[in-house]
Design a protein around this motif. Structure first.
Motif, PDB file in Angstrom:
ATOM      1  N   ALA A   1       0.823  -1.204   0.000  1.00 42.79           N
ATOM      2  CA  ALA A   1       0.000   0.000   0.000  1.00 42.79           C
ATOM      3  C   ALA A   1       0.859   1.257   0.000  1.00 42.79           C
ATOM      4  CB  ALA A   1      -0.921   0.000   1.230  1.00 42.79           C
ATOM      5  N   ALA A   2       1.978   1.200   0.760  1.00 41.81           N
ATOM      6  CA  ALA A   2       2.879   2.350   0.816  1.00 41.81           C
ATOM      7  C   ALA A   2       3.514   2.605  -0.556  1.00 41.81           C
ATOM      8  CB  ALA A   2       3.954   2.125   1.870  1.00 41.81           C
ATOM      9  N   GLN A   3       3.922   1.528  -1.211  1.00 45.69           N
ATOM     10  CA  GLN A   3       4.537   1.652  -2.529  1.00 45.69           C
ATOM     11  C   GLN A   3       3.535   2.182  -3.557  1.00 45.69           C
ATOM     12  OE1 GLN A   3       6.143  -2.192  -3.433  1.00 45.69           O
ATOM     13  NE2 GLN A   3       7.799  -2.031  -1.917  1.00 45.69           N
ATOM     14  N   ALA A   4       2.294   1.724  -3.428  1.00 47.13           N
ATOM     15  CA  ALA A   4       1.252   2.201  -4.333  1.00 47.13           C
ATOM     16  C   ALA A   4       1.002   3.686  -4.123  1.00 47.13           C
ATOM     17  CB  ALA A   4      -0.039   1.414  -4.118  1.00 47.13           C
ATOM     18  N   GLY A   5       1.077   4.108  -2.828  1.00 48.24           N
ATOM     19  CA  GLY A   5       0.874   5.526  -2.517  1.00 48.24           C
ATOM     20  C   GLY A   5       1.966   6.380  -3.087  1.00 48.24           C
ATOM     21  N   VAL A   6       3.205   5.881  -3.017  1.00 46.50           N
ATOM     22  CA  VAL A   6       4.347   6.633  -3.577  1.00 46.50           C
ATOM     23  C   VAL A   6       4.215   6.725  -5.082  1.00 46.50           C
ATOM     24  CG1 VAL A   6       6.834   6.578  -3.963  1.00 46.50           C
ATOM     25  CG2 VAL A   6       5.901   6.035  -1.702  1.00 46.50           C
TER      26      VAL A   6
END
Length: 323
Positions: free
Chosen positions: A317-322
């Motif tokens: 999810a963090a990578q998708a947000g970035v």
């Protein structure tokens, strides 16, 4: 009057698996009752509240003697395969007869908090099998000590004694209570059935058992490591439910209790498919993914033993947000 073996099973509504469980209990010689049928389901706190209420009532009215052996098992994902007489014999023999405290089913995954695994290991230092973490879906013991433990578990939650606590995890509460007592040096409030003599949890990467006596009146599983034949099968977790859907057919449950899938079709079911039926290709593909999930959970638990919290879903999810 001699002792009687009792099964108390939490089920707030009838499901196909619950009907099979009730019939098996009757055929195998148990006194059986559902706890909470028709009542509100308020989360896993419901279970302990309903068990306590039923045990208090039946012990007060003399229907259950304080020393009677009792099984408290989930109603939608458990199967009863061992006769009442065998359960009574096991409860009267070591290791179950060497203590008065209740026994819980053992499983190899320590949930819901992986970080408690090493701490629980330090309490159960004599356990020599992988099934070392108490699973709250199945417990057994003599009625009076079982009721005492239920009281202790519920007392730690506060609130009105006659109102069940909502929105909390009964297994998490059990692990907290176990660690609270054990880590301060008090006697442990429960033991874990690590040899699977009474309970076999099915939440595994691959089967840890073999099926025996398939053509007899009472087919059984035998644990590959311990050689024990469990009394209760617990289809916990995603993979456990998948293994259980196969065992409904392989152990001929419906045939043995005199039912057909058509007779149960008006009721909802808990597993991947209705008991006794064959999953289609799409269902099988979906549930195959749960075995990959199990491997991730194994890795999360291994990291937790080293004090590392690893959550691949948060990372994704963090990578998708970035991105």
């Amino acid at each position: 009057v001699g002792e009687r073996a009792h099964v108390l099973s939490i089920a707030t509504e009838y499901r196909q698996e619950a009907v099979i469980l009730e019939r098996c209990a009757q055929l195998l010689g148990y006194s059986f009752q559902f706890c909470g049928l028709g009542d509100k389901w308020g989360g896993w706190g419901t279970k302990l509240f309903q068990y306590r209420r039923s045990l208090e009532r039946d012990m007060r009215h003399g229907k259950i003697a304080p020393s009677d052996p009792v099984l408290l098992i989930d109603g939608w994902d458990c199967a009863l395969v061992g006769p009442a007489e065998e359960f009574q014999q096991k409860m009267a023999s070591p290791p179950y007869s060497t203590t008065s405290v209740p026994w819980y089913a053992g499983e190899r995954i320590c949930g819901p908090d992986f970080f408690k695994a090493s701490r629980i290991d330090n309490l159960y230092v004599d356990v020599e099998t992988p099934w070392r973490y108490p699973n709250a879906g199945c417990m057994c013991g003599r009625a009076e000590p079982v009721l005492k433990l239920l009281e202790e578990l519920l007392a730690g939650l506060g609130g009105d004694r006659d109102e069940f606590p909502e929105g909390y995890n009964d297994q998490g509460r059990l692990h907290e209570h176990l660690l609270e007592l054990g880590e301060r040096g008090d006697p442990l409030p429960c033991l874990v059935d690590s040899r699977c003599g009474i309970f076999q949890c099915l939440y595994e990467r691959e089967p840890q058992w073999v099926l025996e006596a398939c053509d007899t009146i009472v087919p059984r599983l035998r644990n590959n490591l311990t050689g024990e034949q469990p009394i209760v099968l617990h289809g916990n977790g995603h993979t456990g439910r998948w293994f259980m859907q196969g065992l409904w057919r392989e152990m001929r449950f419906l045939e043995r209790v005199g039912l057909t899938p058509a007779q149960l079709a008006h009721l909802p079911h808990d597993g991947p498919v209705p008991p006794g039926t064959i999953p289609d290709e799409a269902t099988e593909k979906n549930w195959a993914a749960t075995f990959q999930l199990y491997r991730i959970i194994e890795m999360q638990m291994a990291y937790a033993r080293d004090g590392i919290e690893w959550d691949p879903w948060k990372e994704a999810a963090a990578q998708a947000g970035v991105g």
